[in-house]
Each structure stands twice: as C-alpha cells, then as structure tokens.
Scaffold this motif. Structure first.
Motif, short mmCIF file in Angstrom:
data_model
loop_
_atom_site.label_atom_id
_atom_site.label_comp_id
_atom_site.label_asym_id
_atom_site.label_seq_id
_atom_site.Cartn_x
_atom_site.Cartn_y
_atom_site.Cartn_z
N TYR A 190 3.36 11.19 7.22
CA TYR A 190 3.31 12.36 6.35
C TYR A 190 3.20 11.97 4.88
CZ TYR A 190 4.91 15.23 10.30
OH TYR A 190 5.04 15.88 11.51
N VAL A 191 3.30 10.67 4.59
CA VAL A 191 3.29 10.21 3.20
C VAL A 191 2.33 9.02 3.06
CG1 VAL A 191 4.65 9.24 1.31
CG2 VAL A 191 5.69 10.92 2.88
N GLU A 192 1.44 9.10 2.09
CA GLU A 192 0.59 7.98 1.69
C GLU A 192 0.63 7.90 0.18
OE1 GLU A 192 -0.84 5.72 3.34
OE2 GLU A 192 -0.91 6.48 5.41
N ARG A 193 1.31 6.84 -0.30
CA ARG A 193 1.52 6.67 -1.73
C ARG A 193 2.21 7.91 -2.30
NH1 ARG A 193 -3.77 4.02 -4.39
NH2 ARG A 193 -2.28 3.82 -6.13
N ASN A 194 1.55 8.65 -3.18
CA ASN A 194 2.20 9.82 -3.78
C ASN A 194 1.58 11.13 -3.29
OD1 ASN A 194 -0.21 9.32 -5.20
ND2 ASN A 194 0.53 10.43 -7.00
N VAL A 195 1.02 11.11 -2.08
CA VAL A 195 0.50 12.32 -1.44
C VAL A 195 1.35 12.59 -0.20
CG1 VAL A 195 -1.48 13.45 -0.36
CG2 VAL A 195 -1.83 11.86 -2.27
N PHE B 4 12.55 10.31 -9.61
CA PHE B 4 11.36 11.12 -9.78
C PHE B 4 10.96 11.74 -8.44
CE2 PHE B 4 10.56 8.11 -13.42
CZ PHE B 4 10.72 9.06 -14.41
N PRO B 5 10.27 12.89 -8.43
CA PRO B 5 9.88 13.55 -7.16
C PRO B 5 9.02 12.67 -6.26
CG PRO B 5 9.63 15.06 -9.00
CD PRO B 5 9.92 13.71 -9.60
N GLU B 6 8.19 11.79 -6.87
CA GLU B 6 7.30 10.96 -6.07
C GLU B 6 7.94 9.65 -5.60
OE1 GLU B 6 6.76 9.46 -10.29
OE2 GLU B 6 7.18 11.38 -9.28
N LEU C 180 2.84 13.74 -8.16
CA LEU C 180 3.06 14.03 -6.75
C LEU C 180 2.08 15.11 -6.31
CD1 LEU C 180 4.68 13.80 -4.09
CD2 LEU C 180 6.23 15.55 -4.99
N ILE C 181 1.36 14.85 -5.23
CA ILE C 181 0.43 15.82 -4.66
C ILE C 181 0.98 16.26 -3.30
CG2 ILE C 181 -1.90 16.24 -3.82
CD1 ILE C 181 -1.78 15.83 -6.82
N ILE C 182 1.21 17.57 -3.15
CA ILE C 182 1.66 18.12 -1.88
C ILE C 182 0.46 18.79 -1.22
CG2 ILE C 182 3.22 19.74 -0.75
CD1 ILE C 182 5.12 19.39 -3.14
N ALA C 183 0.01 18.22 -0.12
CA ALA C 183 -1.14 18.75 0.60
C ALA C 183 -0.67 19.83 1.56
CB ALA C 183 -1.85 17.64 1.36
N ALA C 184 -0.95 21.08 1.22
CA ALA C 184 -0.61 22.22 2.06
C ALA C 184 -1.87 23.05 2.26
CB ALA C 184 0.50 23.05 1.41
N GLN D 214 -6.26 7.69 -7.45
CA GLN D 214 -4.85 7.34 -7.53
C GLN D 214 -4.70 6.06 -8.36
OE1 GLN D 214 -4.38 7.53 -3.10
NE2 GLN D 214 -2.56 8.72 -3.57
N ARG D 215 -3.77 6.09 -9.30
CA ARG D 215 -3.56 4.94 -10.18
C ARG D 215 -2.13 4.97 -10.70
NH1 ARG D 215 -7.08 6.88 -15.49
NH2 ARG D 215 -5.86 8.78 -15.90
N GLN D 216 -1.78 3.95 -11.47
CA GLN D 216 -0.48 3.87 -12.12
C GLN D 216 -0.64 4.19 -13.59
OE1 GLN D 216 2.74 2.96 -10.95
NE2 GLN D 216 1.91 3.15 -8.88
N GLU D 217 0.31 4.93 -14.13
CA GLU D 217 0.29 5.25 -15.56
C GLU D 217 1.73 5.28 -16.07
OE1 GLU D 217 -1.00 9.10 -18.03
OE2 GLU D 217 -2.69 8.01 -17.12
N LYS D 218 2.03 4.39 -17.01
CA LYS D 218 3.37 4.27 -17.58
C LYS D 218 4.42 4.04 -16.49
CE LYS D 218 2.33 7.19 -21.57
NZ LYS D 218 2.69 8.41 -22.36
N GLY D 219 4.05 3.20 -15.52
CA GLY D 219 5.00 2.81 -14.48
C GLY D 219 5.17 3.83 -13.36
N ARG D 220 4.42 4.94 -13.40
CA ARG D 220 4.52 5.95 -12.35
C ARG D 220 3.15 6.18 -11.72
NH1 ARG D 220 7.33 11.33 -14.52
NH2 ARG D 220 7.21 11.78 -12.26
N PRO D 221 3.12 6.51 -10.42
CA PRO D 221 1.82 6.82 -9.80
C PRO D 221 1.27 8.13 -10.37
CG PRO D 221 3.60 7.35 -8.29
CD PRO D 221 4.23 6.65 -9.47
N LEU D 222 -0.04 8.19 -10.46
CA LEU D 222 -0.67 9.41 -10.94
C LEU D 222 -1.92 9.67 -10.10
CD1 LEU D 222 -0.63 11.61 -13.22
CD2 LEU D 222 -2.36 10.20 -14.38
N SER D 223 -2.02 10.87 -9.58
CA SER D 223 -3.21 11.27 -8.83
C SER D 223 -4.02 12.24 -9.67
CB SER D 223 -2.81 11.94 -7.51
OG SER D 223 -2.31 11.00 -6.60
N ARG D 224 -5.32 12.07 -9.61
CA ARG D 224 -6.22 12.97 -10.33
C ARG D 224 -7.18 13.58 -9.32
NH1 ARG D 224 -9.23 10.88 -15.60
NH2 ARG D 224 -7.14 11.29 -16.41
#
Length: 272
Positions: free
Chosen positions: A159-164, A205-207, A33-37, A10-20
């Motif tokens: 139910y939420v941790e950063r952008n997950v 933004f969704p996140e 945004l990562i939706i864990a289902a 998890q990191r920031q890219e262009k001012g938005r969180p990004l998960s890889r």
C-alpha cells in the motif's frame, strides 16, 4: 478538481521526499505525501509503480435508478440469481418525487447475461428486472439510464511506495455482492488518519516511512480477510449443486435465527 494526472516525479528536497504531479490542464501539484484515492483504475497507483494481483470475475455490474409501483418501505433487498446477485437499495425521499418508490440497483451478471440486459430497451429491461425481483415492490415501472462496469478483483501487493500511499479501491477492489468495498475504503482512511495524527504527536512528518508502514500493517490483513470471505460468498452463491445450495441455505437460516452471531457478523462487516 476534474484534472487528470499525466506524470509523477519523485525527488528529495531539503531532506524530505517531494512528489510533483503533472496534470492534463498544464498545472503542477507538489506535496511531500500523495494519497491515491482515485479508484480501481488508479492512475496514481500505476505511475508510482505499485504491483497488483488481479483477475476477472467474468461478470459485469449494471447500475441504475428505478421506480417501483409500490413503496419500498425503506427495505433493502437482495436476490441471488444463477447468473449473479441483484441488489436493491432504497433511496431517500425527495419533495418532488413519489414517496418511497425509488431504488438504486446493482445487478451483477455473467458477461453474456449482462450484455443482453444492456442491449434491450427500457421496457424489456424493466420486465426482466421485475421477474428477477419476483414482483417485490409491485415490480418496476421506470428505470433511468443504465451504466455497466466490468467486475475485477484487484489487490496491491503493497500500500506504500516511497511517499505515495493507496487507500480504498486504489488499493483493493472486491465483488459488490455484499457492499463491503466502501466500508473497507473508509476503514483505510480512518487508519491512515489515526497513524498520521499519532505521528504528528511524536513530531514526525506525515510521509515518515514508519507512519506509512504502520498504516499498511493495520489494513492489509483485514482487507485480505474480507476479500477472501467475499470470494467465498461469491463462489458459494454461484454454485448450483443441490448439496451445496442446501448447505448454504441451512447455514444462512441458522445465522439468521441466532441473534448474537448475526450481530457479530454485522459488526465484523462494519469493522467495529
């Protein structure tokens, strides 16, 4: 997609969180945004560092498909046994199978009983099942491969941790005695979709943390309430005291006779 997740960055890219996500086939998946289902044993939940409260029920759920001697007439059936509840769900008819004879079953049983049921051959299992269902539908003449799952109640503290964000069994698992797990999961998805849609209308933004926190507030309370209700049902139906059994049976009979209350409880269970 059939891929497992090995690592979450998890990191920031262009001012938005990004998960890889690093997958076990060597591929990378990136999203803001990562939706864990991904179920009760959610790998994404663990990688994102969510804390949970959980405990074992001391029971296992046996799941299989059966064929009954007589048609089920699209009738669902549930038996509350001393070792745990047994549920029959009628399956849709197919062109190449006898009409109305197939059911899916979930037999929740105390660990020793479940182990014994799994150890027996098909003939022994079918006989035990026929006795447990008190001859309903003419008994069982065939059963498919049996699968067994340990039963465990689990609820994420958040139910939420950063952008997950967690939905469904990744956020909460409950006893299957009333089949409410799938309803809660679908209500999670509806609430999250509505909040994302409302956020998009407000140019968010969704996140966005505001969107995700609104989803969390909407769902934690109702999920905990339903989990508490199911825990009460589980303990109530597992209690063998004569006084408790009498009170339970009188209460259920009263609810069944009082149509408005019965319908209100059904609507509550469906989340409408």
């Amino acid at each position: 997609m059939g891929r497992g997740v090995l690592k979450l960055e998890q990191r920031q890219e262009k001012g938005r969180p990004l998960s890889r996500l690093h997958c076990d086939d060597g591929s990378l998946v990136s999203a803001p945004l990562i939706i864990a289902a991904d179920g009760g044993n959610s790998r994404l939940r663990d990688l994102a560092g969510f804390e949970t409260r959980e405990w074992d029920y001391g029971q296992k759920a046996i799941v299989t498909t059966i064929r009954t001697r007589k048609p089920h007439d699209r009738t669902a059936l549930q038996r509350f046994l001393t070792t745990g509840p047994l549920a029959f769900l009628p399956l849709a008819e197919a062109a190449d199978t006898p009409q109305g004879h197939y059911c899916s079953i979930v037999w929740s049983a105390d660990d020793p009983c479940a182990d014994e049921l799994m150890a027996g051959d098909e003939c022994a299992f079918n006989a035990r099942l026929s006795r447990a269902m008190e001859g309903a539908f003419g008994g069982v003449e065939w059963s498919d491969t049996r699968y067994v799952f340990p039963l465990r109640q689990r609820h994420a503290k958040r139910y939420v941790e950063r952008n997950v964000v967690l939905v469904g069994d990744a956020a909460h698992t409950i006893h299957p005695l009333a089949g409410q797990g799938v309803n809660l999961g679908m209500l999670d998805v509806v609430a999250l979709a509505e909040e994302i849609e409302a956020g998009a209308a407000a140019r968010r933004f969704p996140e966005d943390p505001l969107i995700l926190s609104r989803y969390q507030r909407r769902r934690i309370g109702p999920n905990l309430a339903m989990m508490g209700m199911m825990e009460g049902f589980k303990r109530g139906f597992g209690e063998q005291s004569l006084a408790v059994r009498l009170l339970r049976n009188v209460g259920l009979s009263s609810v069944n006779r009082f149509g408005p209350l019965r319908k209100a409880l059904a609507r509550k269970a469906l989340g409408i």
